[in-house]
Design a protein around this motif. Structure first.
Motif, PDB file in Angstrom:
ATOM      1  N   GLU A  71       0.817  -1.214   0.000  1.00  0.00           N
ATOM      2  CA  GLU A  71       0.000   0.000   0.000  1.00  0.00           C
ATOM      3  C   GLU A  71       0.852   1.267   0.000  1.00  0.00           C
ATOM      4  O   GLU A  71       0.494   2.275  -0.623  1.00  0.00           O
ATOM      5  CB  GLU A  71      -0.941  -0.022   1.206  1.00  0.00           C
ATOM      6  CG  GLU A  71      -1.976  -1.147   1.124  1.00  0.00           C
ATOM      7  CD  GLU A  71      -2.886  -1.189   2.335  1.00  0.00           C
ATOM      8  OE1 GLU A  71      -2.647  -0.397   3.288  1.00  0.00           O
ATOM      9  OE2 GLU A  71      -3.822  -2.005   2.341  1.00  0.00           O
ATOM     10  N   GLU A  72       1.992   1.213   0.687  1.00  0.00           N
ATOM     11  CA  GLU A  72       2.869   2.388   0.726  1.00  0.00           C
ATOM     12  C   GLU A  72       3.415   2.707  -0.670  1.00  0.00           C
ATOM     13  O   GLU A  72       3.442   3.879  -1.082  1.00  0.00           O
ATOM     14  CB  GLU A  72       4.026   2.141   1.703  1.00  0.00           C
ATOM     15  CG  GLU A  72       4.937   3.359   1.877  1.00  0.00           C
ATOM     16  CD  GLU A  72       6.021   3.132   2.906  1.00  0.00           C
ATOM     17  OE1 GLU A  72       7.019   3.879   2.882  1.00  0.00           O
ATOM     18  OE2 GLU A  72       5.876   2.195   3.724  1.00  0.00           O
ATOM     19  N   TYR A  73       3.824   1.678  -1.400  1.00  0.00           N
ATOM     20  CA  TYR A  73       4.336   1.878  -2.761  1.00  0.00           C
ATOM     21  C   TYR A  73       3.219   2.383  -3.685  1.00  0.00           C
ATOM     22  O   TYR A  73       3.423   3.293  -4.504  1.00  0.00           O
ATOM     23  CB  TYR A  73       4.922   0.564  -3.276  1.00  0.00           C
ATOM     24  CG  TYR A  73       5.675   0.673  -4.584  1.00  0.00           C
ATOM     25  CD1 TYR A  73       6.230   1.859  -5.029  1.00  0.00           C
ATOM     26  CD2 TYR A  73       5.842  -0.460  -5.385  1.00  0.00           C
ATOM     27  CE1 TYR A  73       6.934   1.932  -6.217  1.00  0.00           C
ATOM     28  CE2 TYR A  73       6.542  -0.405  -6.582  1.00  0.00           C
ATOM     29  CZ  TYR A  73       7.072   0.804  -6.994  1.00  0.00           C
ATOM     30  OH  TYR A  73       7.760   0.870  -8.184  1.00  0.00           O
ATOM     31  N   GLU A  74       2.037   1.794  -3.541  1.00  0.00           N
ATOM     32  CA  GLU A  74       0.897   2.245  -4.355  1.00  0.00           C
ATOM     33  C   GLU A  74       0.611   3.727  -4.101  1.00  0.00           C
ATOM     34  O   GLU A  74       0.386   4.490  -5.046  1.00  0.00           O
ATOM     35  CB  GLU A  74      -0.343   1.416  -4.033  1.00  0.00           C
ATOM     36  CG  GLU A  74      -0.295  -0.016  -4.539  1.00  0.00           C
ATOM     37  CD  GLU A  74      -1.539  -0.804  -4.158  1.00  0.00           C
ATOM     38  OE1 GLU A  74      -2.627  -0.196  -4.093  1.00  0.00           O
ATOM     39  OE2 GLU A  74      -1.427  -2.022  -3.921  1.00  0.00           O
ATOM     40  N   LYS A  75       0.634   4.124  -2.820  1.00  0.00           N
ATOM     41  CA  LYS A  75       0.358   5.513  -2.485  1.00  0.00           C
ATOM     42  C   LYS A  75       1.422   6.434  -3.075  1.00  0.00           C
ATOM     43  O   LYS A  75       1.109   7.513  -3.608  1.00  0.00           O
ATOM     44  CB  LYS A  75       0.297   5.691  -0.974  1.00  0.00           C
ATOM     45  CG  LYS A  75      -0.028   7.122  -0.515  1.00  0.00           C
ATOM     46  CD  LYS A  75      -0.101   7.206   0.992  1.00  0.00           C
ATOM     47  CE  LYS A  75      -0.477   8.624   1.444  1.00  0.00           C
ATOM     48  NZ  LYS A  75       0.477   9.649   0.946  1.00  0.00           N
ATOM     49  N   ASP A  76       2.674   6.001  -3.009  1.00  0.00           N
ATOM     50  CA  ASP A  76       3.757   6.813  -3.567  1.00  0.00           C
ATOM     51  C   ASP A  76       3.577   7.006  -5.074  1.00  0.00           C
ATOM     52  O   ASP A  76       3.782   8.107  -5.599  1.00  0.00           O
ATOM     53  CB  ASP A  76       5.101   6.145  -3.273  1.00  0.00           C
ATOM     54  CG  ASP A  76       6.274   6.963  -3.785  1.00  0.00           C
ATOM     55  OD1 ASP A  76       6.541   8.041  -3.221  1.00  0.00           O
ATOM     56  OD2 ASP A  76       6.924   6.531  -4.765  1.00  0.00           O
ATOM     57  N   LEU A  77       3.192   5.942  -5.755  1.00  0.00           N
ATOM     58  CA  LEU A  77       2.960   6.041  -7.206  1.00  0.00           C
ATOM     59  C   LEU A  77       1.814   6.999  -7.504  1.00  0.00           C
ATOM     60  O   LEU A  77       1.904   7.850  -8.414  1.00  0.00           O
ATOM     61  CB  LEU A  77       2.658   4.664  -7.783  1.00  0.00           C
ATOM     62  CG  LEU A  77       3.843   3.704  -7.878  1.00  0.00           C
ATOM     63  CD1 LEU A  77       3.365   2.284  -8.178  1.00  0.00           C
ATOM     64  CD2 LEU A  77       4.828   4.166  -8.953  1.00  0.00           C
ATOM     65  N   ILE A  78       0.736   6.895  -6.733  1.00  0.00           N
ATOM     66  CA  ILE A  78      -0.420   7.788  -6.943  1.00  0.00           C
ATOM     67  C   ILE A  78      -0.031   9.240  -6.674  1.00  0.00           C
ATOM     68  O   ILE A  78      -0.380  10.148  -7.430  1.00  0.00           O
ATOM     69  CB  ILE A  78      -1.594   7.356  -6.042  1.00  0.00           C
ATOM     70  CG1 ILE A  78      -2.137   5.998  -6.503  1.00  0.00           C
ATOM     71  CG2 ILE A  78      -2.706   8.402  -6.068  1.00  0.00           C
ATOM     72  CD1 ILE A  78      -3.130   5.370  -5.550  1.00  0.00           C
ATOM     73  N   ASP A  79       0.731   9.458  -5.595  1.00  0.00           N
ATOM     74  CA  ASP A  79       1.164  10.814  -5.249  1.00  0.00           C
ATOM     75  C   ASP A  79       2.035  11.431  -6.341  1.00  0.00           C
ATOM     76  O   ASP A  79       2.122  12.656  -6.463  1.00  0.00           O
ATOM     77  CB  ASP A  79       1.942  10.801  -3.921  1.00  0.00           C
ATOM     78  CG  ASP A  79       1.046  10.519  -2.725  1.00  0.00           C
ATOM     79  OD1 ASP A  79      -0.191  10.614  -2.870  1.00  0.00           O
ATOM     80  OD2 ASP A  79       1.579  10.186  -1.649  1.00  0.00           O
ATOM     81  N   HIS A  80       2.707  10.603  -7.123  1.00  0.00           N
ATOM     82  CA  HIS A  80       3.574  11.090  -8.199  1.00  0.00           C
ATOM     83  C   HIS A  80       2.886  11.005  -9.564  1.00  0.00           C
ATOM     84  O   HIS A  80       3.546  11.014 -10.610  1.00  0.00           O
ATOM     85  CB  HIS A  80       4.892  10.310  -8.221  1.00  0.00           C
ATOM     86  CG  HIS A  80       5.819  10.677  -7.104  1.00  0.00           C
ATOM     87  ND1 HIS A  80       5.714  10.132  -5.843  1.00  0.00           N
ATOM     88  CD2 HIS A  80       6.872  11.550  -7.049  1.00  0.00           C
ATOM     89  CE1 HIS A  80       6.642  10.637  -5.055  1.00  0.00           C
ATOM     90  NE2 HIS A  80       7.363  11.497  -5.755  1.00  0.00           N
ATOM     91  N   GLY A  81       1.548  10.927  -9.543  1.00  0.00           N
ATOM     92  CA  GLY A  81       0.790  10.960 -10.779  1.00  0.00           C
ATOM     93  C   GLY A  81       0.872   9.697 -11.613  1.00  0.00           C
ATOM     94  O   GLY A  81       0.680   9.742 -12.831  1.00  0.00           O
ATOM     95  N   LYS A  82       1.142   8.557 -10.971  1.00  0.00           N
ATOM     96  CA  LYS A  82       1.307   7.292 -11.700  1.00  0.00           C
ATOM     97  C   LYS A  82       0.281   6.268 -11.223  1.00  0.00           C
ATOM     98  O   LYS A  82       0.604   5.138 -10.870  1.00  0.00           O
ATOM     99  CB  LYS A  82       2.727   6.768 -11.529  1.00  0.00           C
ATOM    100  CG  LYS A  82       3.789   7.722 -12.073  1.00  0.00           C
ATOM    101  CD  LYS A  82       5.193   7.196 -11.841  1.00  0.00           C
ATOM    102  CE  LYS A  82       6.231   8.168 -12.393  1.00  0.00           C
ATOM    103  NZ  LYS A  82       7.620   7.710 -12.169  1.00  0.00           N
ATOM    104  N   LYS A  83      -0.995   6.705 -11.257  1.00  0.00           N
ATOM    105  CA  LYS A  83      -2.057   5.832 -10.760  1.00  0.00           C
ATOM    106  C   LYS A  83      -2.176   4.547 -11.583  1.00  0.00           C
ATOM    107  O   LYS A  83      -2.511   3.489 -11.044  1.00  0.00           O
ATOM    108  CB  LYS A  83      -3.398   6.568 -10.780  1.00  0.00           C
ATOM    109  CG  LYS A  83      -4.536   5.776 -10.131  1.00  0.00           C
ATOM    110  CD  LYS A  83      -5.827   6.564 -10.086  1.00  0.00           C
ATOM    111  CE  LYS A  83      -6.923   5.800  -9.348  1.00  0.00           C
ATOM    112  NZ  LYS A  83      -7.198   4.484  -9.961  1.00  0.00           N
TER     113      LYS A  83
END
Length: 290
Positions: A71-83
Motif C-alpha cells: 500500500e505504501e508503494y501504491e500511495k507513492d505512485l499515486i502521489d507522483h501521478g502514476k495511478k
C-alpha cells in the motif's frame, strides 16, 4: 468436478541460470516486463483457477514480494501521478488467493506436490511446472486440460504435446491403450526419459497435470526413485493400476524457460506479440547481419 486450485513448484535452485539465480529466483526472471512465473499464473487464472499454491524454498522472498500488497508503494505512485502503475501492481496482488508452502528438502517433483496436501485437502487441482510457459489463442492449455478432466469424470490428466522423435528422451513418454478423440488418449503406461528405441510413442508429458486428491495418498507411499527423488511419474503409474489415467494433447506454443535458449525464444516471441515492440523489434532483427 470444479478445479479451483493450482500448485506451482518453485523450489528449485535454478543452477542452469547461474549466476543470476544466486540472487533472483529463476521463476522471477523477466519475459519483457513480467516474471516468467506470472505467465503461468495468468494461464491458470484464464482457466477459472482462484487459488495459487506456490511451493518455494526458504529465501525465495521475491516471489512473495511480487504477489503481495504494498500500500505504501501504491500511495507513492499515486502521489507522483502514476495511478495506472499503482492499479497495475494492486491487481497483481489481488487477482488470486496466493498460498506459500516451503519445501525444506529438494526431494523431487512428487515431493514438491505432496507439500501442498494441507492446502488442497480434498479438492481437485492443477500442477504446472514453474518454468514452462505457453502462448495460445482461445482457451489456455490449463483450461483445455480442466475441460478434459471434467469430460473423463475427474480422472488424472497428463498434459503435453507430440515432440520430435529424437527429443522424446527428455520427457515422460506415453504408452497409449486407445485414442478417445483427436486430443484425448487413455494411457497404458508412462516411461520417464526412455531410451530412443524404447519410447512407446512421441507423446510427451510437458509440465501440466490435473489431479483429484487421490494423488496425495499415492505420493505418501511412493518410494524414492530416479535420482533418489520422489517422482510424480511413479505416483501416476501407481494410480494407473487402480483407475484410468488420460493424456491430453493441448494446443498452444510451449517454451521451456528452464533452458536458456527456450527462455530467449519466449522473450522474442512475447515481445513480437506486443504492438508497442513489434515494429521496432522486427526492424532491429532485419538490420542484423548473420
Amino acid at each position: 468436478m470444479n478445479v479451483k486450485y493450482a500448485v506451482i513448484p518453485c523450489a528449485g535452485k535454478g543452477t542452469r541460470f547461474l549466476p543470476i539465480t544466486k540472487g533472483v529466483a529463476k521463476e522471477m526472471c523477466p519475459i519483457v516486463d513480467r516474471p516468467t512465473l506470472d505467465y503461468i499464473v495468468e494461464e491458470c487464472l484464464d482457466a477459472g483457477i482462484t487459488d495459487i499454491v506456490f511451493i518455494i524454498s526458504e529465501g525465495k522472498d521475491d516471489i512473495k514480494k511480487y504477489y503481495s500488497l504494498d500500500e505504501e508503494y501504491e500511495k507513492d505512485l499515486i502521489d507522483h501521478g502514476k495511478k495506472d502503475f499503482a492499479d497495475l501492481i494492486h491487481k497483481i496482488a489481488t487477482k488470486a488467493n496466493f498460498h506459500y508452502v516451503i519445501q525444506h528438502e529438494q526431494l523431487g517433483l512428487g515431493h514438491a506436490v505432496l507439500q501442498a496436501k494441507d492446502v488442497i485437502k480434498d479438492n481437485n487441482f492443477v500442477v504446472c511446472c514453474g518454468d514452462d510457459i505457453c502462448t495460445y489463442q482461445g482457451d489456455s492449455p490449463v483450461k483445455q486440460l480442466v475441460k478434459a478432466f471434467e469430460k473423463v469424470g475427474g480422472k488424472t490428466i497428463v498434459g503435453g504435446q507430440k515432440v520430435k522423435h529424437e527429443n522424446i528422451v527428455k520427457y515422460g513418454a506415453m504408452g497409449v491403450q486407445k485414442q478417445l478423440d483427436e486430443k484425448t488418449y487413455l494411457l497404458s503406461h508412462i516411461v520417464e526419459k526412455p531410451k530412443l528405441e524404447e519410447a512407446p510413442s512421441d507423446l510427451a508429458s510437458l509440465g501440466k497435470w490435473v489431479f483429484n486428491s487421490k494423488i496425495f495418498e499415492e505420493l505418501d507411499h511412493t518410494p524414492k526413485g530416479a535420482g533418489g527423488e520422489i517422482q510424480l511419474t511413479d505416483a501416476i503409474a501407481q494410480i494407473m493400476k487402480k483407475e484410468e489415467v488420460y493424456y491430453y494433447d493441448f494446443d498452444g506454443k510451449r517454451y521451456d524457460c528452464g533452458d536458456k535458449l527456450g527462455y530467449l525464444e519466449a522473450i522474442i516471441d512475447v515481445a513480437l506479440s506486443r504492438d508497442e515492440f513489434r515494429e521496432g523489434l522486427i526492424r532491429h532483427i532485419k538490420s542484423l547481419k548473420f
